[in-house]
Design a protein around this motif. Structure first.
Motif, PDB file in Angstrom:
ATOM      1  N   GLU A  46       0.835  -1.211   0.000  1.00 37.53           N
ATOM      2  CA  GLU A  46       0.000   0.000   0.000  1.00 37.53           C
ATOM      3  C   GLU A  46       0.863   1.251   0.000  1.00 37.53           C
ATOM      4  O   GLU A  46       0.592   2.206  -0.744  1.00 37.53           O
ATOM      5  CB  GLU A  46      -0.920   0.013   1.223  1.00 37.53           C
ATOM      6  CG  GLU A  46      -2.019  -1.030   1.182  1.00 37.53           C
ATOM      7  CD  GLU A  46      -2.753  -1.155   2.516  1.00 37.53           C
ATOM      8  OE1 GLU A  46      -2.575  -0.289   3.406  1.00 37.53           O
ATOM      9  OE2 GLU A  46      -3.514  -2.135   2.669  1.00 37.53           O
ATOM     10  N   ARG A  47       1.895   1.267   0.827  1.00 37.06           N
ATOM     11  CA  ARG A  47       2.755   2.456   0.918  1.00 37.06           C
ATOM     12  C   ARG A  47       3.496   2.711  -0.389  1.00 37.06           C
ATOM     13  O   ARG A  47       3.623   3.848  -0.827  1.00 37.06           O
ATOM     14  CB  ARG A  47       3.729   2.333   2.090  1.00 37.06           C
ATOM     15  CG  ARG A  47       2.995   2.508   3.418  1.00 37.06           C
ATOM     16  CD  ARG A  47       3.907   2.498   4.603  1.00 37.06           C
ATOM     17  NE  ARG A  47       4.816   3.620   4.619  1.00 37.06           N
ATOM     18  CZ  ARG A  47       5.769   3.769   5.545  1.00 37.06           C
ATOM     19  NH1 ARG A  47       5.895   2.874   6.495  1.00 37.06           N
ATOM     20  NH2 ARG A  47       6.572   4.795   5.506  1.00 37.06           N
ATOM     21  N   GLN A  63       2.485   1.803  -3.396  1.00 32.40           N
ATOM     22  CA  GLN A  63       1.500   2.276  -4.364  1.00 32.40           C
ATOM     23  C   GLN A  63       1.066   3.701  -4.055  1.00 32.40           C
ATOM     24  O   GLN A  63       0.876   4.503  -4.972  1.00 32.40           O
ATOM     25  CB  GLN A  63       0.305   1.318  -4.416  1.00 32.40           C
ATOM     26  CG  GLN A  63       0.708  -0.013  -5.031  1.00 32.40           C
ATOM     27  CD  GLN A  63      -0.301  -1.111  -4.814  1.00 32.40           C
ATOM     28  OE1 GLN A  63      -1.033  -1.128  -3.836  1.00 32.40           O
ATOM     29  NE2 GLN A  63      -0.332  -2.063  -5.722  1.00 32.40           N
ATOM     30  N   ASP A  64       0.932   4.045  -2.774  1.00 32.96           N
ATOM     31  CA  ASP A  64       0.521   5.394  -2.386  1.00 32.96           C
ATOM     32  C   ASP A  64       1.587   6.438  -2.706  1.00 32.96           C
ATOM     33  O   ASP A  64       1.260   7.603  -2.930  1.00 32.96           O
ATOM     34  CB  ASP A  64       0.213   5.458  -0.885  1.00 32.96           C
ATOM     35  CG  ASP A  64      -1.093   4.772  -0.532  1.00 32.96           C
ATOM     36  OD1 ASP A  64      -1.875   4.442  -1.460  1.00 32.96           O
ATOM     37  OD2 ASP A  64      -1.335   4.526   0.674  1.00 32.96           O
ATOM     38  N   THR A  65       2.848   6.045  -2.720  1.00 33.09           N
ATOM     39  CA  THR A  65       3.907   7.019  -2.988  1.00 33.09           C
ATOM     40  C   THR A  65       3.937   7.426  -4.444  1.00 33.09           C
ATOM     41  O   THR A  65       4.538   8.432  -4.795  1.00 33.09           O
ATOM     42  CB  THR A  65       5.303   6.454  -2.646  1.00 33.09           C
ATOM     43  OG1 THR A  65       5.573   5.352  -3.511  1.00 33.09           O
ATOM     44  CG2 THR A  65       5.427   6.048  -1.203  1.00 33.09           C
ATOM     45  N   GLY A  66       3.326   6.599  -5.300  1.00 29.87           N
ATOM     46  CA  GLY A  66       3.406   6.857  -6.732  1.00 29.87           C
ATOM     47  C   GLY A  66       4.751   6.443  -7.300  1.00 29.87           C
ATOM     48  O   GLY A  66       5.068   6.714  -8.446  1.00 29.87           O
ATOM     49  N   ASN A  82       2.828  -0.729 -10.628  1.00 35.50           N
ATOM     50  CA  ASN A  82       2.196  -2.055 -10.441  1.00 35.50           C
ATOM     51  C   ASN A  82       1.533  -2.593 -11.702  1.00 35.50           C
ATOM     52  O   ASN A  82       0.443  -3.094 -11.671  1.00 35.50           O
ATOM     53  CB  ASN A  82       1.190  -2.014  -9.282  1.00 35.50           C
ATOM     54  CG  ASN A  82       0.798  -3.408  -8.840  1.00 35.50           C
ATOM     55  OD1 ASN A  82       1.568  -4.353  -8.995  1.00 35.50           O
ATOM     56  ND2 ASN A  82      -0.384  -3.542  -8.289  1.00 35.50           N
TER      57      ASN A  82
END
Length: 177
Positions: free
Chosen positions: A166-167, A169-172, A176
């Protein structure tokens, strides 16, 4: 060069790089590679034997060469050895080519997780003192290289891998797919 599909796990021995890395790679659809296992496969001997024959300096040269090669592979989650960050070229390769995740663990946790190991740097009468010295030397390097830092104290690799996925993916920092 894009580095969105490469994740590199750093941290001390016993932090969970291999265990969490396998699960994180699965979550993100990446190939998982353990640097030490890849080095053993390439040389045909185990890490303690490399230390016996070539010393730590010889081992570190081999490790840095293989890390340079592996950090260029696409779609990889690479678990490094605890000392892989000591080489300046390796530091540059890690930070320039992917997302660096520091898996942090206290010395007590490291001791508990490595107590049955044959790790060359833990041989001797004072493994606690050795781990403390290694963390003092390497901790600032881990911190400086990390894009993401996470404590692995609770020891639940599935939960930690989900949280890291999640982290990331959240950072951009990763696409993925």
């Amino acid at each position: 060069m894009s580095h969105v599909d490469r994740i590199f796990l750093i941290g001390p021995m016993g932090a969970g790089k291999s265990t969490i890395g396998r699960r994180l790679a699965e979550q993100l659809g990446l190939s998982f590679v353990d640097l030490d296992a890849a080095l053993e496969a390439r040389t045909g001997v185990d890490i303690p034997r490399i230390f016996d024959i070539e010393g730590e300096a010889g081992f570190r040269r081999r490790e840095a060469d293989l890390l340079a090669e592996l950090t260029e592979q696409p779609r990889i989650c690479l678990a490094t050895g605890g000392g892989a960050v000591l080489n300046e070229t390796s530091q540059l390769n890690l930070s320039a080519r992917g997302v660096v995740i520091y898996l942090r663990a206290r010395v007590d946790t490291q001791l508990a997780r490595t107590r049955q190991s044959d790790r060359p740097l833990l041989q001797g009468n004072d493994p606690r003192g050795r781990l403390e010295a290694l963390l003092t030397e390497r901790g600032p390097i881990y911190e400086a290289l990390a894009d993401i830092t996470i404590d692995t104290e609770d020891g639940n690799p599935d939960r930690l891998a989900r949280l890291l996925a999640e982290r990331v993916q959240d950072t951009g920092l990763t696409d993925n797919g």
